[in-house]
Design an enzyme around this catalytic site. Structure first.
Site, PDB file in Angstrom:
ATOM      1  N   HIS A  50       0.841  -1.197   0.000  1.00  0.00           N
ATOM      2  CA  HIS A  50       0.000   0.000   0.000  1.00  0.00           C
ATOM      3  C   HIS A  50       0.879   1.251   0.000  1.00  0.00           C
ATOM      4  O   HIS A  50       1.986   1.256   0.545  1.00  0.00           O
ATOM      5  CB  HIS A  50      -0.907   0.009   1.232  1.00  0.00           C
ATOM      6  CG  HIS A  50      -1.972  -1.039   1.213  1.00  0.00           C
ATOM      7  ND1 HIS A  50      -3.314  -0.759   1.319  1.00  0.00           N
ATOM      8  CD2 HIS A  50      -1.892  -2.393   1.115  1.00  0.00           C
ATOM      9  CE1 HIS A  50      -4.009  -1.874   1.276  1.00  0.00           C
ATOM     10  NE2 HIS A  50      -3.153  -2.882   1.154  1.00  0.00           N
ATOM     11  N   HIS A 102      -3.014  -5.211   8.274  1.00  0.00           N
ATOM     12  CA  HIS A 102      -1.948  -4.207   8.171  1.00  0.00           C
ATOM     13  C   HIS A 102      -1.817  -3.507   9.519  1.00  0.00           C
ATOM     14  O   HIS A 102      -1.924  -2.282   9.621  1.00  0.00           O
ATOM     15  CB  HIS A 102      -2.251  -3.225   7.044  1.00  0.00           C
ATOM     16  CG  HIS A 102      -2.179  -3.848   5.682  1.00  0.00           C
ATOM     17  ND1 HIS A 102      -1.021  -3.856   4.928  1.00  0.00           N
ATOM     18  CD2 HIS A 102      -3.105  -4.519   4.951  1.00  0.00           C
ATOM     19  CE1 HIS A 102      -1.248  -4.493   3.783  1.00  0.00           C
ATOM     20  NE2 HIS A 102      -2.494  -4.904   3.789  1.00  0.00           N
ATOM     21  N   HIS A 123      -5.976 -11.589   5.811  1.00  0.00           N
ATOM     22  CA  HIS A 123      -4.749 -12.348   5.489  1.00  0.00           C
ATOM     23  C   HIS A 123      -3.821 -12.476   6.697  1.00  0.00           C
ATOM     24  O   HIS A 123      -2.777 -11.844   6.787  1.00  0.00           O
ATOM     25  CB  HIS A 123      -4.036 -11.818   4.252  1.00  0.00           C
ATOM     26  CG  HIS A 123      -3.801 -10.341   4.146  1.00  0.00           C
ATOM     27  ND1 HIS A 123      -3.186  -9.605   5.135  1.00  0.00           N
ATOM     28  CD2 HIS A 123      -4.067  -9.477   3.138  1.00  0.00           C
ATOM     29  CE1 HIS A 123      -3.093  -8.357   4.753  1.00  0.00           C
ATOM     30  NE2 HIS A 123      -3.630  -8.239   3.545  1.00  0.00           N
ATOM     31  N   ASN A 126       0.210 -12.047   7.357  1.00  0.00           N
ATOM     32  CA  ASN A 126       0.795 -11.092   6.415  1.00  0.00           C
ATOM     33  C   ASN A 126       0.471  -9.661   6.829  1.00  0.00           C
ATOM     34  O   ASN A 126      -0.651  -9.361   7.244  1.00  0.00           O
ATOM     35  CB  ASN A 126       0.310 -11.366   4.988  1.00  0.00           C
ATOM     36  CG  ASN A 126       0.728 -12.740   4.509  1.00  0.00           C
ATOM     37  OD1 ASN A 126      -0.103 -13.608   4.290  1.00  0.00           O
ATOM     38  ND2 ASN A 126       2.026 -12.946   4.378  1.00  0.00           N
ATOM     39  N   HIS A 158       3.315 -16.509   0.594  1.00  0.00           N
ATOM     40  CA  HIS A 158       2.846 -15.644   1.668  1.00  0.00           C
ATOM     41  C   HIS A 158       3.037 -16.237   3.063  1.00  0.00           C
ATOM     42  O   HIS A 158       3.417 -15.525   3.990  1.00  0.00           O
ATOM     43  CB  HIS A 158       1.369 -15.298   1.448  1.00  0.00           C
ATOM     44  CG  HIS A 158       1.152 -14.240   0.418  1.00  0.00           C
ATOM     45  ND1 HIS A 158       1.189 -14.502  -0.928  1.00  0.00           N
ATOM     46  CD2 HIS A 158       0.934 -12.908   0.540  1.00  0.00           C
ATOM     47  CE1 HIS A 158       0.987 -13.370  -1.593  1.00  0.00           C
ATOM     48  NE2 HIS A 158       0.835 -12.402  -0.733  1.00  0.00           N
ATOM     49  N   ASP A 181      -6.241 -12.792  -2.224  1.00  0.00           N
ATOM     50  CA  ASP A 181      -5.430 -11.572  -2.338  1.00  0.00           C
ATOM     51  C   ASP A 181      -5.015 -11.365  -3.799  1.00  0.00           C
ATOM     52  O   ASP A 181      -3.935 -10.856  -4.094  1.00  0.00           O
ATOM     53  CB  ASP A 181      -4.202 -11.641  -1.430  1.00  0.00           C
ATOM     54  CG  ASP A 181      -3.746 -10.268  -0.938  1.00  0.00           C
ATOM     55  OD1 ASP A 181      -4.608  -9.406  -0.711  1.00  0.00           O
ATOM     56  OD2 ASP A 181      -2.537 -10.063  -0.790  1.00  0.00           O
ATOM     57  N   LEU A 214       6.374  -8.312  -1.673  1.00  0.00           N
ATOM     58  CA  LEU A 214       5.176  -8.957  -2.194  1.00  0.00           C
ATOM     59  C   LEU A 214       4.073  -7.924  -2.386  1.00  0.00           C
ATOM     60  O   LEU A 214       3.864  -7.053  -1.537  1.00  0.00           O
ATOM     61  CB  LEU A 214       4.686 -10.048  -1.241  1.00  0.00           C
ATOM     62  CG  LEU A 214       5.425 -11.387  -1.257  1.00  0.00           C
ATOM     63  CD1 LEU A 214       4.916 -12.277  -0.120  1.00  0.00           C
ATOM     64  CD2 LEU A 214       5.266 -12.095  -2.591  1.00  0.00           C
TER      65      LEU A 214
END
Length: 251
Positions: A50, A102, A123, A126, A158, A181, A214
């Protein structure tokens, strides 16, 4: 069914993405169930692919946009340490499905967010710190809370198969979901695409930024199911459930 995902960007572009998802549902485009807004209310230290410049605190105008009545489901991924629990409660009470992602949230912060209405983890493993002895973090919170839903990207890029097996052993499959994803390369011959002005390349089945980070996956759901069976040892019926029934219940 799927949720097209719109990642961290401006409020104006978010509004356009939401309008596009509503138009798709109105046009009865098969499979579109709503929209997943992944950001921009994230921890910039866990931005992943991001754009850090677009990560920002949530404001009243964002809440009004996200909670406006519309067709389909809205999933919002946020970092609970940057969005206060009362705001999460407002979002959840308006029908928004709220997930943590995140994030570097502590177990205590996750617990507060869960009490406010956060129900999922985006996810898992991750874009979040690893589980450690004294700092369980979001991974530990998810593994210890089988009543929450958690998505897993089941590909070798991942998360390792061992970590995925640990998550399933801890949580069971009742609220564990396969997520792809997936990015624009899936189902195409594309070997690169543009993401916020940055080039992402497909290299050996992985999607990498120029810095080697990634950037999403080249995974489709059928392959995720096969990986769950062949790499994780799940029975086919269980693999199909975590690809379909469980995420349906989550939404």
């Amino acid at each position: 069914g799927l949720l097209p995902t719109f990642i961290t960007d401006s409020r104006l572009n978010m509004a356009e993405a939401i309008a596009a998802s509503e138009a798709a549902i109105t046009a009865a485009i098969p499979g579109i169930l709503g929209i997943h807004l992944e950001g921009p209310f994230l921890n910039p230290q866990r931005a992943g692919a991001h754009d850090r410049r677009s990560i920002r605190p949530i404001e009243e105008a964002d809440i009004a946009l996200i909670t406006a009545r519309r067709r389909g489901k809205t999933l919002l991924t946020l970092a609970p340490e940057v969005v206060p629990a009362p705001t999460i409660a407002r979002l959840a009470s308006a029908g928004i499905v709220v997930a943590a992602g995140h994030t570097e949230a502590s177990v205590a912060t996750i617990a507060g967010a869960r009490a406010a209405g956060l129900t999922g983890f985006t996810h898992l493993f991750n874009a979040m710190p690893p589980l450690s002895a004294r700092e369980p973090g979001p991974v530990g919170a998810a593994l210890a809370d089988p009543s929450a839903w958690a998505g897993l990207i089941v590909d070798p890029s991942h998360v390792s198969a061992t970590s995925l097996k640990v998550a399933i052993a801890a949580r069971g499959i009742g609220r564990t979901m396969l997520v792809t994803d997936a990015m624009p390369t899936v189902g195409t011959e594309l070997d690169r695409f543009d993401l916020d002005g940055r080039v992402v390349r497909r290299v050996g089945g992985r999607l990498l930024t120029e810095e080697g980070r990634l950037a999403g996956s080249n995974l489709d759901m059928a392959t995720a199911v096969r990986n769950a069976v062949h790499e994780l040892g799940l029975p086919l019926a269980a693999a199909l459930a975590v690809a379909s029934r469980v995420p349906a219940e989550f939404l």
